[in-house]
Each structure stands twice: as C-alpha cells, then as structure tokens.
Design an enzyme around this catalytic site. Structure first.
Site, short mmCIF file in Angstrom:
data_model
loop_
_atom_site.label_atom_id
_atom_site.label_comp_id
_atom_site.label_asym_id
_atom_site.label_seq_id
_atom_site.Cartn_x
_atom_site.Cartn_y
_atom_site.Cartn_z
N HIS A 110 -45.43 -0.11 10.66
CA HIS A 110 -45.94 1.27 10.75
C HIS A 110 -45.54 1.85 12.10
CE1 HIS A 110 -48.74 4.66 10.45
NE2 HIS A 110 -49.11 4.37 11.71
N CYS A 136 -11.45 4.78 0.88
CA CYS A 136 -12.75 4.98 1.53
C CYS A 136 -12.59 5.44 2.97
CB CYS A 136 -13.56 3.68 1.48
SG CYS A 136 -15.09 3.75 2.43
N GLU A 159 0.85 -1.18 0.00
CA GLU A 159 0.00 0.00 0.00
C GLU A 159 0.89 1.23 0.00
OE1 GLU A 159 -2.47 2.95 -0.10
OE2 GLU A 159 -3.18 0.88 -0.40
N GLY A 180 -5.86 0.98 4.95
CA GLY A 180 -7.30 0.78 4.90
C GLY A 180 -7.94 1.23 3.61
N GLY A 181 -7.19 1.97 2.77
CA GLY A 181 -7.70 2.38 1.47
C GLY A 181 -8.32 3.77 1.46
#
Length: 467
Positions: free
Chosen positions: A446, A45, A37, A42-43
């Site tokens: 509901h 995002c 990396e 973690g990238g």
C-alpha cells in the site's frame, strides 16, 4: 551451372524477435547460422511498431501530466506545447539506439547476418539478393521463417492514389495534422486516436462494427470509447467506408461512407490489420503450405508442412505481439535441441496503449460463457484504488472473470493507470492455478495500483476456496 548452396546448421529468414533471438542463441552455441533480413535491423517491433509507438505514447502522456500539473501542486509558466522536431528526435533516438545495439549483438554472436531479400528455390534452400546487388544460395539443416507482417490496406476505390498513412508510415512524423481520420477501431486505431488527440489533433475514428475493440467485452470497449471521446476523439461505430478521395497537390482527404455521407480530414490513417509477408518468398518451392489468409501453416510445435522447416512470430499466425514471438523463440530452441515444447494452452497477455492503458489476459466474460463456464464477475472503478487517488488518475475500470464452480480466474481486463504492469500478477496467479481468494487475501503493498487486486476480488465475497 546451378549455384552450389552454402550449407549451414540454421538458416533464419527474417530477423524479428523469434528469428534474431534464435539466430544469436544458436550462433553462440557454436552452430553455423545465416540470418537474412530484408530491411529492418532488429525487426518490426524496434523499427516501426512497439518501440517507436510506445515512445510517442509516453510523449502524449507527458502532455497529460504537464496539463494537469496544477492539480499536483506544480505551476508551469506556460501552456505545454508539442514540438514536432523534439518528438521526432525522441522517437529516433530510442529507435536508433536499439538498432545500433542490435548490430553489435548480431556481430558479437558470431552469426552471418545478411541484409537482403531471400526467396526459396528448393527445400530448405534460398537464393539471397544482397543489398549490394550480389547473390548467395544458402541451405539450412534447419530453416526458420520469421518474415513478419506488413500493414493491410483495404481494397477501396481511390485508396491507392490517396497517399494514406499506415501504422508504419505515420511514424515518420513529417507533420501533425489538424484533423486525422482513422479507419479501423482495433488496437492500433485506438492507440493512435488517443495519442494524436492528446497531441491536439482533431481525430475522427471510423469503425465498421458496433464497438471499438471488437474482441473485448462490450462494457470494456464502451469504457475505452468514453475515454477516447473525453480526449476529443469523434468515435463513429457501425460505419463502413466505400471510397477514398484525395484532393490534388496533397489536399484534404475524404472518406465516403456506406450511407452516402462523407468525412474529410488532412490525413487518413488506415488501421485495418496486417498482412503476412509470404507472397514473394517462394514457399511453394520449399514445400511449405499456407493458410487461406496467407500465413504459414504450423502445428503447435511451430513445424511447417516441410521437414526441418519451422515458422515463428506474426507470419506463423502467432498472436501479433513481440512477447508471443519471444515465446516462439523459446519453443523453437527447445525443439531444435532435443527437448519438447508447444504453444498449446499458452497464456498470452497484451496491453492496448491508449491513455490510460487497457491490459488483458485470458478469457473475456463473453468468451467464458460461450465456452460453457458458469462465471462470476468482479468489477471495480479505478477511482476506488488508493494509489489512483494519490496521483489524481482515477479513470478506468477493472474487471475479472472467475469460474463459479472452481474459483479459478479465467481472465481479466484492467483499464487504468499502469494496468500493463498489474496484469502480470493476474497472469501468474492463473498460471499457478491459484483461486481468486489467494489473490484477494494476499498482503499487497500500500499504496500501489496492484493493491487494487485485493479490492477487485473482495467484491466476490468472503467465501473460502472450494475444496
């Protein structure tokens, strides 16, 4: 003497969602794995995209709730205000916590995680320059390219010298500008326009095409535009920038438009798409072909033109969403372990995090008609949904497109409170091949926003499902 490569079962270049998930999964399964990396544990995002931006979106929505507290019977002592320091702490605490968690996950998986820059020097082989200045040469039995994308900056005169913001640099939050210009009215541009307007910044959104969100139906894009205008955004469509100029000493920035006029603000955010990170990877040495736009060319199994080299996520031209990259991981894992999986026909939803949010799945009405479907359209205002009334959040519109011959749901656009959660129900109905009547007649809780699906499909009448 040439370097002798280290041989591993799996080499992953880039630690985005697909790459890191596959690396951890295969390492836990006993494979020898090296993942490289460049700079973001973690990238994208986690560090500069989904997680920090959506953290700030929630801050902006909190401002809305606070300003409207009196409507809900709650009195506040003072007008809510944005604290830049607190915003930064909030964003960084979320990001920092997830980055730290990923460090632990990577170590515990047993993979060899390397921070550095990789470049292909031979088939399935990369030379890695590590952050401490060392080098390693690694060859994988299988290789996955998951290098991601970076913000695209248009080639406009003056833009390179004008210290403009991108969707990544804006997240440093060094200041809240009084006036923010945004070039580009796609998903990213609209999200930041809504966010900063709610923070109190004057926002001017410049979009080249005739509508914001050009991939959406005109009525839905128009509804989003109306919401932005109500939030204080100056939305200008059909305008094209020809030049950018920044005054000295980081003074005001001006955008010159095609008609010769100009608009000036404190900062300029360029939100005109993203560029694949392939130019410096040396993919030609690996025998990996690129598309005309520079993405890695893959088939529907995510195979590249080179044997045992795969690609995933944004860099492979997959839809630019983390959840699409996660699905790429599952496809790769299947194909690397003797099974068969494909991206063909997959149904990828997405949410545009304006306030309120726009959630989408499947075909738009325009796409359905262009594909030759005979369609019927269901549509209701969010104000018709009981839950929206109880929370005093009646803004938005829901729309669904149905095949008139088969009663199958072809797509939906839900603009309103919690739409990103409700769209999953529509997606699952589509995946299950359910006719719209099944959703219409389902007994839904509901009062919830999901109950609006009963009301939405009720607009199509009481006809039973076609046999």
């Amino acid at each position: 003497m040439a370097d002798v490569p280290e041989d591993v079962d799996l080499l992953v270049v880039g630690g985005g969602k697909a790459g890191k998930s596959l690396a951890m999964d295969r390492a836990k399964a006993g494979w020898s794995v090296v993942m490289v990396e460049r700079d973001k544990i973690g990238g994208t995002c986690i560090n500069v995209a989904c997680i920090p931006t959506k953290s700030l979106v929630e801050s902006a929505r909190t401002m809305v709730v606070a300003r409207d507290a009196d409507v809900m019977g709650v009195e506040l002592d003072s007008e809510p205000m944005v604290s830049l320091a607190a915003l930064r702490r909030h964003k960084e605490s979320v990001v920092g916590g997830m980055v730290d968690a990923h460090r632990t996950l990577f170590t515990d998986s047993g993979m060899d995680f390397v921070m550095g820059t990789a470049r292909f020097v031979a088939p399935r082989t990369v030379r890695i320059t590590t952050q401490d200045g060392g080098t390693r040469t690694v060859r994988g039995k299988d290789v996955v390219v998951n290098a991601g994308t970076t913000p695209a900056v248009p080639d406009l005169p003056g833009v390179a010298e004008s210290e403009v913001w991108t969707s990544e640099t804006i997240l440093r939050l060094e200041r809240l500008p009084r006036t923010l210009l945004i070039l580009g009215g796609g998903y990213v541009g609209c999200e930041f326009a809504s966010m900063f307007a709610l923070f109190g910044t004057r926002v001017v959104l410049l979009q080249g095409s005739g509508q914001v969100l050009p991939r959406e139906d005109a009525d839905i894009a128009g509804a989003v535009s109306e919401i932005l205008v109500d939030q204080g955004v100056d939305v200008r469509t059909g305008v094209r920038a020809t030049a950018v100029r920044r005054e000295p000493s980081h003074g005001p920035v001006s955008v010159t438009l095609e008609d010769g006029s100009s608009v000036t603000g404190d900062e300029l955010l360029v939100a005109t798409g993203r560029t694949p990170v392939t130019a410096d990877l040396g993919l030609d040495a690996a025998g990996v072909e690129l598309t005309a736009r520079g993405f890695v060319q893959v088939d529907d199994h995510l195979r590249t033109s080179a044997e045992h080299v795969w690609a995933a996520g944004d860099v492979a031209g997959s839809p630019q969403f983390t959840h699409a990259s996660w699905n790429d991981f599952r496809i790769l894992r299947a194909n690397l372990t003797g099974r068969d999986a494909s991206t063909a026909g997959r149904l990828v939803p997405y949410t545009v995090f304006v306030t309120p949010e726009l959630a989408r799945v499947g075909l738009t009405e325009a796409e359905a008609r262009a594909a030759g479907h005979q369609v019927t359209v269901a549509k209701i205002p969010v104000s018709a949904i009981p839950r929206a009334k109880t929370i005093h959040d009646r803004i938005g519109v829901w729309k669904a497109v149905v095949d008139a011959e088969t009663d199958q749901i072809l797509g939906a656009a839900l603009l309103g409170h919690n739409a990103g959660e409700v769209i999953s129900a529509v997606q699952l109905a589509m995946l299950g091949g359910l006719p719209y009547q099944t959703v219409r007649d389902a007994v839904l809780t509901h009062p919830t926003m999901a109950e609006g699906l009963n009301l939405l499909f009720d607009t199509l009448g009481d006809e039973p499902h076609h046999p």
